[in-house]
Scaffold this motif. Structure first.
Motif, PDB file in Angstrom:
ATOM      1  N   PHE A  51       0.860  -1.182   0.000  1.00 35.22           N
ATOM      2  CA  PHE A  51       0.000   0.000   0.000  1.00 35.22           C
ATOM      3  C   PHE A  51       0.897   1.233   0.000  1.00 35.22           C
ATOM      4  O   PHE A  51       1.729   1.398   0.892  1.00 35.22           O
ATOM      5  N   LEU A  52       0.713   2.114  -1.000  1.00 31.24           N
ATOM      6  CA  LEU A  52       1.451   3.368  -1.091  1.00 31.24           C
ATOM      7  C   LEU A  52       0.436   4.500  -1.094  1.00 31.24           C
ATOM      8  O   LEU A  52      -0.441   4.552  -1.964  1.00 31.24           O
ATOM      9  N   VAL A  53       0.549   5.401  -0.131  1.00 29.89           N
ATOM     10  CA  VAL A  53      -0.383   6.522  -0.037  1.00 29.89           C
ATOM     11  C   VAL A  53       0.074   7.625  -0.988  1.00 29.89           C
ATOM     12  O   VAL A  53       1.162   8.180  -0.836  1.00 29.89           O
ATOM     13  N   VAL A  54      -0.764   7.915  -1.977  1.00 29.85           N
ATOM     14  CA  VAL A  54      -0.486   8.959  -2.946  1.00 29.85           C
ATOM     15  C   VAL A  54      -1.018  10.300  -2.438  1.00 29.85           C
ATOM     16  O   VAL A  54      -0.378  11.328  -2.593  1.00 29.85           O
ATOM     17  N   LYS A  55      -2.206  10.254  -1.813  1.00 29.86           N
ATOM     18  CA  LYS A  55      -2.826  11.479  -1.296  1.00 29.86           C
ATOM     19  C   LYS A  55      -3.640  11.126  -0.060  1.00 29.86           C
ATOM     20  O   LYS A  55      -4.322  10.100  -0.020  1.00 29.86           O
ATOM     21  N   GLY A  56      -3.566  11.969   0.956  1.00 26.44           N
ATOM     22  CA  GLY A  56      -4.337  11.749   2.171  1.00 26.44           C
ATOM     23  C   GLY A  56      -3.551  11.004   3.234  1.00 26.44           C
ATOM     24  O   GLY A  56      -2.318  10.997   3.230  1.00 26.44           O
ATOM     25  N   LYS A  57      -4.301  10.379   4.131  1.00 28.63           N
ATOM     26  CA  LYS A  57      -3.692   9.670   5.252  1.00 28.63           C
ATOM     27  C   LYS A  57      -4.426   8.348   5.445  1.00 28.63           C
ATOM     28  O   LYS A  57      -5.655   8.302   5.405  1.00 28.63           O
ATOM     29  N   LEU A  58      -3.673   7.284   5.654  1.00 30.09           N
ATOM     30  CA  LEU A  58      -4.227   5.938   5.791  1.00 30.09           C
ATOM     31  C   LEU A  58      -3.817   5.333   7.123  1.00 30.09           C
ATOM     32  O   LEU A  58      -2.652   5.439   7.517  1.00 30.09           O
ATOM     33  N   MET A  60      -3.612   1.683   8.817  1.00 31.58           N
ATOM     34  CA  MET A  60      -3.743   0.254   8.602  1.00 31.58           C
ATOM     35  C   MET A  60      -3.989  -0.374   9.969  1.00 31.58           C
ATOM     36  O   MET A  60      -3.102  -0.419  10.814  1.00 31.58           O
ATOM     37  N   GLY A  61      -5.229  -0.809  10.159  1.00 32.47           N
ATOM     38  CA  GLY A  61      -5.568  -1.472  11.402  1.00 32.47           C
ATOM     39  C   GLY A  61      -4.944  -2.854  11.428  1.00 32.47           C
ATOM     40  O   GLY A  61      -5.068  -3.620  10.471  1.00 32.47           O
ATOM     41  N   LEU A  62      -4.247  -3.136  12.511  1.00 33.49           N
ATOM     42  CA  LEU A  62      -3.612  -4.439  12.716  1.00 33.49           C
ATOM     43  C   LEU A  62      -3.957  -4.904  14.119  1.00 33.49           C
ATOM     44  O   LEU A  62      -4.102  -4.073  15.031  1.00 33.49           O
ATOM     45  N   ARG A  63      -4.096  -6.178  14.313  1.00 39.14           N
ATOM     46  CA  ARG A  63      -4.499  -6.707  15.623  1.00 39.14           C
ATOM     47  C   ARG A  63      -3.486  -6.388  16.717  1.00 39.14           C
ATOM     48  O   ARG A  63      -3.857  -6.270  17.880  1.00 39.14           O
ATOM     49  N   ASP A  64      -2.221  -6.187  16.358  1.00 38.37           N
ATOM     50  CA  ASP A  64      -1.208  -5.892  17.380  1.00 38.37           C
ATOM     51  C   ASP A  64      -0.785  -4.424  17.394  1.00 38.37           C
ATOM     52  O   ASP A  64       0.244  -4.073  17.952  1.00 38.37           O
ATOM     53  N   GLY A  65      -1.597  -3.553  16.773  1.00 39.54           N
ATOM     54  CA  GLY A  65      -1.303  -2.117  16.795  1.00 39.54           C
ATOM     55  C   GLY A  65      -1.397  -1.511  15.417  1.00 39.54           C
ATOM     56  O   GLY A  65      -0.867  -2.056  14.453  1.00 39.54           O
ATOM     57  N   ASP A  66      -2.069  -0.371  15.319  1.00 36.71           N
ATOM     58  CA  ASP A  66      -2.278   0.298  14.043  1.00 36.71           C
ATOM     59  C   ASP A  66      -1.010   1.002  13.563  1.00 36.71           C
ATOM     60  O   ASP A  66      -0.164   1.404  14.363  1.00 36.71           O
ATOM     61  N   ILE A  67      -0.922   1.165  12.224  1.00 40.27           N
ATOM     62  CA  ILE A  67       0.171   1.920  11.618  1.00 40.27           C
ATOM     63  C   ILE A  67      -0.456   3.006  10.750  1.00 40.27           C
ATOM     64  O   ILE A  67      -1.279   2.714   9.879  1.00 40.27           O
ATOM     65  N   ASP A  68      -0.082   4.269  11.004  1.00 42.21           N
ATOM     66  CA  ASP A  68      -0.581   5.392  10.214  1.00 42.21           C
ATOM     67  C   ASP A  68       0.427   5.738   9.129  1.00 42.21           C
ATOM     68  O   ASP A  68       1.638   5.790   9.378  1.00 42.21           O
ATOM     69  N   LEU A  69      -0.096   5.987   7.923  1.00 44.11           N
ATOM     70  CA  LEU A  69       0.738   6.328   6.775  1.00 44.11           C
ATOM     71  C   LEU A  69       0.322   7.688   6.231  1.00 44.11           C
ATOM     72  O   LEU A  69      -0.865   7.954   6.035  1.00 44.11           O
ATOM     73  N   ASP A  70       1.309   8.535   5.966  1.00 46.76           N
ATOM     74  CA  ASP A  70       1.091   9.828   5.332  1.00 46.76           C
ATOM     75  C   ASP A  70       1.411   9.714   3.849  1.00 46.76           C
ATOM     76  O   ASP A  70       1.945   8.689   3.391  1.00 46.76           O
ATOM     77  N   GLU A  71       1.128  10.764   3.102  1.00 40.48           N
ATOM     78  CA  GLU A  71       1.445  10.799   1.677  1.00 40.48           C
ATOM     79  C   GLU A  71       2.914  10.462   1.450  1.00 40.48           C
ATOM     80  O   GLU A  71       3.785  10.945   2.170  1.00 40.48           O
ATOM     81  N   GLY A  72       3.152   9.604   0.461  1.00 48.54           N
ATOM     82  CA  GLY A  72       4.522   9.224   0.129  1.00 48.54           C
ATOM     83  C   GLY A  72       5.058   8.073   0.957  1.00 48.54           C
ATOM     84  O   GLY A  72       6.199   7.664   0.756  1.00 48.54           O
ATOM     85  N   GLU A  73       4.253   7.531   1.864  1.00 50.29           N
ATOM     86  CA  GLU A  73       4.700   6.399   2.684  1.00 50.29           C
ATOM     87  C   GLU A  73       3.997   5.125   2.222  1.00 50.29           C
ATOM     88  O   GLU A  73       2.886   5.157   1.701  1.00 50.29           O
ATOM     89  N   MET A  74       4.689   3.991   2.446  1.00 49.92           N
ATOM     90  CA  MET A  74       4.133   2.714   2.041  1.00 49.92           C
ATOM     91  C   MET A  74       4.274   1.683   3.145  1.00 49.92           C
ATOM     92  O   MET A  74       5.071   1.847   4.069  1.00 49.92           O
TER      93      MET A  74
END
Length: 120
Positions: A51-58, A60-74
């Protein structure tokens, strides 16, 4: 060969959570999708997903802790890992690289399952 402009490509996508094929690399599809809100928890038995964020913020819900991604992050979600993508702060534009066999809802089939992908 075909050049893909992200701005133009995402403008062609009218529905959320509906991946479109932007190209193929060997046995994988390069998919583009707009996300809004939260998707369903699922996993993929055999396929890793990038998953590569082109625009916005994502998030990723994970059972052992969420990971937030900003634009340009994968993030690469390994096969077998249960996950739940969520667009934060409105709409999120995402590029995904995954095997052609990957079903967007993984191990579940529901109203969000896309069996025939459109090409951009």
């Amino acid at each position: 060969m075909k050049k893909v402009n992200f701005t133009d490509a995402f403008a062609q996508i009218g529905e959320y959570w509906q991946p479109h094929i932007a190209g193929s690399v060997n046995d994988a599809h390069v998919k583009l999708a707009k996300f809004s809100g939260k998707f369903d928890w699922h996993h993929h038995d055999n396929e890793d997903e990038l998953f590569l964020v082109v625009k916005g913020k994502l998030r990723m819900g994970l059972r052992d802790g969420d990971i937030d991604l900003d634009e340009g992050e994968m993030l690469i979600v390994p096969h077998g890992v249960e996950h739940c993508p969520e667009a934060l702060d409105g709409e999120c534009h995402v590029l995904m690289l995954e095997p052609k066999t990957t079903l967007n809802t993984g191990n579940i089939v529901n109203e969000r399952t896309v069996t025939e992908l459109k090409k951009i």
